[in-house]
Design a protein around this motif. Structure first.
Motif, PDB file in Angstrom:
ATOM      1  N   HIS A 120      63.402 -11.212  13.214  1.00 48.25           N
ATOM      2  CA  HIS A 120      62.375 -11.677  12.280  1.00 48.25           C
ATOM      3  C   HIS A 120      61.147 -10.783  12.469  1.00 48.25           C
ATOM      4  N   LEU A 121      61.267  -9.567  11.971  1.00 49.26           N
ATOM      5  CA  LEU A 121      60.309  -8.516  12.293  1.00 49.26           C
ATOM      6  C   LEU A 121      58.936  -8.779  11.695  1.00 49.26           C
ATOM      7  N   TYR A 122      57.926  -8.546  12.498  1.00 47.96           N
ATOM      8  CA  TYR A 122      56.521  -8.705  12.137  1.00 47.96           C
ATOM      9  C   TYR A 122      56.163 -10.162  11.821  1.00 47.96           C
ATOM     10  N   GLY A 123      57.127 -11.091  12.027  1.00 49.72           N
ATOM     11  CA  GLY A 123      56.868 -12.505  11.776  1.00 49.72           C
ATOM     12  C   GLY A 123      57.504 -13.046  10.522  1.00 49.72           C
ATOM     13  N   GLN A 124      58.287 -12.223   9.804  1.00 48.43           N
ATOM     14  CA  GLN A 124      58.904 -12.650   8.555  1.00 48.43           C
ATOM     15  C   GLN A 124      60.359 -13.078   8.782  1.00 48.43           C
ATOM     16  N   VAL A 125      60.735 -14.207   8.223  1.00 50.60           N
ATOM     17  CA  VAL A 125      62.091 -14.725   8.393  1.00 50.60           C
ATOM     18  C   VAL A 125      63.116 -13.759   7.801  1.00 50.60           C
ATOM     19  N   CYS A 126      64.139 -13.478   8.578  1.00 50.51           N
ATOM     20  CA  CYS A 126      65.275 -12.690   8.091  1.00 50.51           C
ATOM     21  C   CYS A 126      66.475 -13.636   8.033  1.00 50.51           C
ATOM     22  N   TRP A 127      66.718 -14.193   6.869  1.00 49.98           N
ATOM     23  CA  TRP A 127      67.781 -15.199   6.751  1.00 49.98           C
ATOM     24  C   TRP A 127      68.181 -15.356   5.289  1.00 49.98           C
ATOM     25  N   SER A 128      69.388 -15.836   5.056  1.00 49.04           N
ATOM     26  CA  SER A 128      69.847 -16.166   3.711  1.00 49.04           C
ATOM     27  C   SER A 128      71.147 -16.939   3.794  1.00 49.04           C
ATOM     28  N   ASP A 129      71.495 -17.614   2.709  1.00 50.35           N
ATOM     29  CA  ASP A 129      72.782 -18.300   2.638  1.00 50.35           C
ATOM     30  C   ASP A 129      73.924 -17.295   2.729  1.00 50.35           C
ATOM     31  N   ALA A 130      73.702 -16.116   2.166  1.00 49.54           N
ATOM     32  CA  ALA A 130      74.733 -15.072   2.207  1.00 49.54           C
ATOM     33  C   ALA A 130      75.007 -14.641   3.645  1.00 49.54           C
ATOM     34  N   LEU A 131      73.964 -14.572   4.475  1.00 47.55           N
ATOM     35  CA  LEU A 131      74.138 -14.212   5.878  1.00 47.55           C
ATOM     36  C   LEU A 131      74.992 -15.248   6.599  1.00 47.55           C
ATOM     37  N   VAL A 132      74.695 -16.512   6.369  1.00 52.32           N
ATOM     38  CA  VAL A 132      75.449 -17.594   7.006  1.00 52.32           C
ATOM     39  C   VAL A 132      76.913 -17.547   6.569  1.00 52.32           C
ATOM     40  N   ALA A 133      77.138 -17.336   5.282  1.00 57.81           N
ATOM     41  CA  ALA A 133      78.508 -17.267   4.763  1.00 57.81           C
ATOM     42  C   ALA A 133      79.258 -16.078   5.353  1.00 57.81           C
ATOM     43  N   LEU A 134      78.568 -14.966   5.497  1.00 60.31           N
ATOM     44  CA  LEU A 134      79.187 -13.760   6.061  1.00 60.31           C
ATOM     45  C   LEU A 134      79.595 -13.992   7.510  1.00 60.31           C
ATOM     46  N   ALA A 135      78.728 -14.605   8.292  1.00 65.72           N
ATOM     47  CA  ALA A 135      79.038 -14.886   9.689  1.00 65.72           C
ATOM     48  C   ALA A 135      80.221 -15.837   9.805  1.00 65.72           C
ATOM     49  N   LYS A 136      80.243 -16.831   8.950  1.00 66.37           N
ATOM     50  CA  LYS A 136      81.356 -17.792   8.968  1.00 66.37           C
ATOM     51  C   LYS A 136      82.665 -17.113   8.582  1.00 66.37           C
ATOM     52  N   LYS A 137      82.623 -16.275   7.570  1.00 60.87           N
ATOM     53  CA  LYS A 137      83.816 -15.567   7.095  1.00 60.87           C
ATOM     54  C   LYS A 137      84.437 -14.721   8.186  1.00 60.87           C
ATOM     55  N   HIS A 138      83.614 -14.059   8.979  1.00 56.01           N
ATOM     56  CA  HIS A 138      84.105 -13.121   9.997  1.00 56.01           C
ATOM     57  C   HIS A 138      84.041 -13.699  11.416  1.00 56.01           C
ATOM     58  N   HIS A 139      83.718 -14.987  11.534  1.00 53.05           N
ATOM     59  CA  HIS A 139      83.676 -15.664  12.839  1.00 53.05           C
ATOM     60  C   HIS A 139      82.702 -14.977  13.804  1.00 53.05           C
ATOM     61  N   LEU A 140      81.494 -14.745  13.308  1.00 53.23           N
ATOM     62  CA  LEU A 140      80.470 -14.060  14.095  1.00 53.23           C
ATOM     63  C   LEU A 140      79.371 -15.028  14.525  1.00 53.23           C
ATOM     64  N   LYS A 141      78.803 -14.772  15.679  1.00 48.25           N
ATOM     65  CA  LYS A 141      77.612 -15.483  16.112  1.00 48.25           C
ATOM     66  C   LYS A 141      76.395 -14.823  15.467  1.00 48.25           C
ATOM     67  N   ILE A 142      75.386 -15.636  15.182  1.00 46.68           N
ATOM     68  CA  ILE A 142      74.101 -15.097  14.725  1.00 46.68           C
ATOM     69  C   ILE A 142      73.075 -15.373  15.814  1.00 46.68           C
ATOM     70  N   ILE A 143      72.530 -14.297  16.364  1.00 45.15           N
ATOM     71  CA  ILE A 143      71.524 -14.385  17.420  1.00 45.15           C
ATOM     72  C   ILE A 143      70.182 -13.977  16.819  1.00 45.15           C
ATOM     73  N   GLU A 144      69.192 -14.830  16.976  1.00 47.51           N
ATOM     74  CA  GLU A 144      67.862 -14.530  16.446  1.00 47.51           C
ATOM     75  C   GLU A 144      66.985 -13.879  17.514  1.00 47.51           C
ATOM     76  N   ASP A 145      66.449 -12.718  17.189  1.00 45.65           N
ATOM     77  CA  ASP A 145      65.360 -12.156  17.975  1.00 45.65           C
ATOM     78  C   ASP A 145      64.087 -12.705  17.349  1.00 45.65           C
ATOM     79  N   ASN A 146      63.577 -13.764  17.967  1.00 44.62           N
ATOM     80  CA  ASN A 146      62.431 -14.491  17.419  1.00 44.62           C
ATOM     81  C   ASN A 146      61.145 -14.158  18.167  1.00 44.62           C
ATOM     82  N   ALA A 147      61.082 -12.945  18.702  1.00 47.06           N
ATOM     83  CA  ALA A 147      59.930 -12.543  19.506  1.00 47.06           C
ATOM     84  C   ALA A 147      58.628 -12.561  18.716  1.00 47.06           C
ATOM     85  N   GLN A 148      58.719 -12.348  17.390  1.00 43.75           N
ATOM     86  CA  GLN A 148      57.494 -12.174  16.608  1.00 43.75           C
ATOM     87  C   GLN A 148      57.253 -13.273  15.573  1.00 43.75           C
TER      88      GLN A 148
END
Length: 373
Positions: free
Chosen positions: A135-163
């Protein structure tokens, strides 16, 4: 001179409370793994909306420990791949390679600076196990498409929430969107300690348990080491300071949004590219998808602009002058071509924005920027 970030002034707001809790920690004689840590972890978990929060030594360790825990859980193994934005701060990538995993760099969206979600799928292979969104510079990096993609390929989503602590997407805070999240409380962050500090949040009890053990020498019970762990613990003093400052994070973030809206609505110089200019909602202070940790513009004449601002009493910084793929630490990547990332790192310039700035200061900076030729 308008400072880029006046940490003395920021912390002076809460000086009495900070001194009080520091005195209490000193008097307690207990400096690690105590009540202050437990309080902060509970408050952070409640604030984020996550089931678990684990205090660690810094933001890099938070990400390292998440990946190390997934390896211990058998979800990943050495040589597996983690997708990560090419233009992130190098810590995101260090966490991956430190675990003998392979960082797969993906270009950002040139307007938002965040990972271009539309480009991810073509980089997925049989070895891909996770996507690390920043979430670079403080802006959310997310979407329904991202969630669907991770589910489709059985991937974990790890957030770098430092900012981006306090940012929200559809009412859910960053740090509670993915499978696990790493936080940095470096002094200059929106929620800044008075030294190094970090945390992990997650809703997976097994993951949280292993992260906690790994950060404590791989031990759940003293002198019983189940894993090859690290020494990465949030100390009582920093936990106490962060407990004080967490109370004010929403108000400070809202003030940042108000200042950012002044910049977005006031800068008209055609030589300056504003962040997410096509999204007019960002030009208001109502959008909680951005906490404005940094206000980053782009300018093809960056060096001249920075020098010009300095002469007019405005301190700026460059985040970041050298992209990860050009760093000596990753010499094997030096030949790889990331044109959007490379262009960004040659043009980005961060303007002053902090919770102790006032609107008149921002308006003065805007006037100076609009006169740049």
């Amino acid at each position: 001179m308008i400072k880029f970030l006046d940490l003395q002034k920021i912390n002076a707001q809460y000086a009495d409370e900070l001194k009080q809790v520091a005195s209490e920690v000193i008097d307690s004689g207990w400096f690690l793994q105590g009540e202050r840590l437990q309080i902060f972890e509970k408050n952070l978990a409640d604030y984020i909306g996550a089931s678990h929060a684990i205090g660690v030594a810094n933001g890099l360790d938070a990400l390292r420990l998440i990946l190390k825990a997934y390896i211990q859980l058998g979800f990943m193994q050495e040589g597996d791949e983690v997708i990560v934005p090419a233009n992130t701060y190098i810590a995101s990538i260090l966490a991956i390679s430190d675990n003998q995993l392979v960082p797969v760099l993906v270009e950002p969206n040139p307007s938002s600076f965040n990972l271009d979600i539309a480009l991810i799928e073509k980089h997925i292979t049989a070895k891909t196990k996770a996507i690390m969104v920043v979430h670079l510079y403080g802006q959310v990096c997310w979407s329904d498409a991202l969630v669907a993609l991770a589910k489709k390929h059985h991937l974990k989503i790890i957030e770098d929430n430092a900012q981006a602590i306090g940012a929200e997407w559809k009412g859910v805070k960053t740090g509670n969107l993915g499978d696990a999240a790493g936080f940095s409380f470096y002094p200059g962050k929106n929620l800044g300690a008075l030294g190094d500090a970090g945390a992990v949040t997650a809703n997976d009890a097994a993951l949280a348990d292993i992260v906690r053990a790994l950060g404590n020498y791989g031990s759940r019970k003293k002198y019983v080491n189940e894993f090859q762990g690290l020494n990465s613990r949030l100390d009582e003093m920093q936990a106490a300071f962060l407990t004080v400052k967490l109370k004010y994070i929403d108000a400070e973030n809202q003030h940042r949004r108000q200042l950012a809206s002044l910049y977005l609505n006031g800068i008209t110089n055609p030589k300056i590219q504003l962040p997410v200019p096509e999204n007019k909602l960002f030009a208001t202070d109502k959008n909680k998808e951005h906490t404005w940790h940094l206000f980053v513009i782009r300018c093809k004449e960056r060096e001249q602009l920075q020098a010009y601002l300095t002469t007019h009493g405005v301190q700026t910084l460059i985040h970041y002058p050298i992209p990860p793929n050009k760093q000596l630490a990753y010499a094997t990547m030096n030949h790889q071509d990331y044109p959007i990332t490379d262009a960004m790192h040659e043009e980005v310039l961060s303007l002053p924005l902090s919770p102790v700035m006032i609107g008149e200061e921002v308006k003065g900076i805007i006037e100076v920027l609009n006169r740049f030729r």
